[in-house]
Design a protein around this motif. Sequence first.
Motif, PDB file in Angstrom:
ATOM      1  N   GLY A 100      63.640  90.604  42.386  1.00  0.00           N
ATOM      2  CA  GLY A 100      64.226  90.600  43.725  1.00  0.00           C
ATOM      3  C   GLY A 100      65.091  91.821  43.985  1.00  0.00           C
ATOM      4  N   HIS A 105      62.929  94.511  45.208  1.00  0.00           N
ATOM      5  CA  HIS A 105      62.559  94.226  46.599  1.00  0.00           C
ATOM      6  C   HIS A 105      63.690  94.616  47.551  1.00  0.00           C
ATOM      7  N   GLN A 145      63.728  97.645  50.606  1.00  0.00           N
ATOM      8  CA  GLN A 145      64.036  97.407  52.015  1.00  0.00           C
ATOM      9  C   GLN A 145      64.954  98.476  52.595  1.00  0.00           C
ATOM     10  N   LYS A 193      59.430  99.920  56.973  1.00  0.00           N
ATOM     11  CA  LYS A 193      59.084  98.561  56.543  1.00  0.00           C
ATOM     12  C   LYS A 193      57.607  98.267  56.782  1.00  0.00           C
ATOM     13  N   ASP A 213      54.937  97.067  54.025  1.00  0.00           N
ATOM     14  CA  ASP A 213      54.223  95.803  54.186  1.00  0.00           C
ATOM     15  C   ASP A 213      52.710  95.995  54.252  1.00  0.00           C
ATOM     16  N   TYR A 245      51.845  96.350  50.660  1.00  0.00           N
ATOM     17  CA  TYR A 245      51.903  95.028  50.025  1.00  0.00           C
ATOM     18  C   TYR A 245      50.647  94.223  50.358  1.00  0.00           C
ATOM     19  N   CYS A 283      50.351  85.872  48.919  1.00  0.00           N
ATOM     20  CA  CYS A 283      50.907  87.150  49.388  1.00  0.00           C
ATOM     21  C   CYS A 283      50.144  87.707  50.595  1.00  0.00           C
ATOM     22  N   HIS A 316      52.342  88.479  53.866  1.00  0.00           N
ATOM     23  CA  HIS A 316      52.469  89.841  54.402  1.00  0.00           C
ATOM     24  C   HIS A 316      51.732  90.012  55.721  1.00  0.00           C
ATOM     25  N   ALA A 347      56.938 100.050  45.098  1.00  0.00           N
ATOM     26  CA  ALA A 347      56.452  98.974  45.974  1.00  0.00           C
ATOM     27  C   ALA A 347      55.087  98.474  45.505  1.00  0.00           C
ATOM     28  N   LEU A 366      55.619  96.553  42.237  1.00  0.00           N
ATOM     29  CA  LEU A 366      56.261  95.274  42.491  1.00  0.00           C
ATOM     30  C   LEU A 366      55.256  94.259  43.031  1.00  0.00           C
ATOM     31  N   MET A 367      54.441  94.690  43.999  1.00  0.00           N
ATOM     32  CA  MET A 367      53.488  93.753  44.577  1.00  0.00           C
ATOM     33  C   MET A 367      52.417  93.370  43.568  1.00  0.00           C
TER      34      MET A 367
END
Length: 151
Positions: A19, A22, A26, A32, A36, A39, A51, A55, A127, A130-131
């Motif tokens: 987290g 994440h 941001q 963003k 996204d 993601y 997910c 998303h 990113a 993470l995804m």
Amino acid sequence: MSKRIDYAAASPEGYKAFGGVHVYLQKCGLPKELIDLVYLRVSQINGCAFCIDMHSRDLLKQGLSVDKLVLVPAWHEAGDVFSSRERVALAWAESVTRVAETHIPDADYAAAAAEFSDKELADLTYAIALMNAFNRFGVGFRLPPAAAGKA
């Protein structure tokens, strides 16, 4: 398909660590919507229904058109629907996500490095990574998409 363990409850410190990445993303400076989109594309490649659902909904809430949303899997063929920067980010996301197949060729890196600053490219790759990690949790522990509760 039944849900397996609640990984966030089973290991709250591990979940909190992910987290933290994440939260950083941001406020990293990348738009963003771009994050996204990445993601979403990574989640599509990995087949993570939870997910993909999340998303897609996030992007629609941000005002992304349905026309653009449905073309994410075929962005290569969508022409000017996606900006040059979005196309480069999506290409980088695909190459990094499919690392076992692609080995991330120099040409892919060069294209991404030409479009993004070093910091932006590092953040974009965070990113993507993470995804990919969250997709492994979503698929591995069978998280149901929000849409499944509406069926």
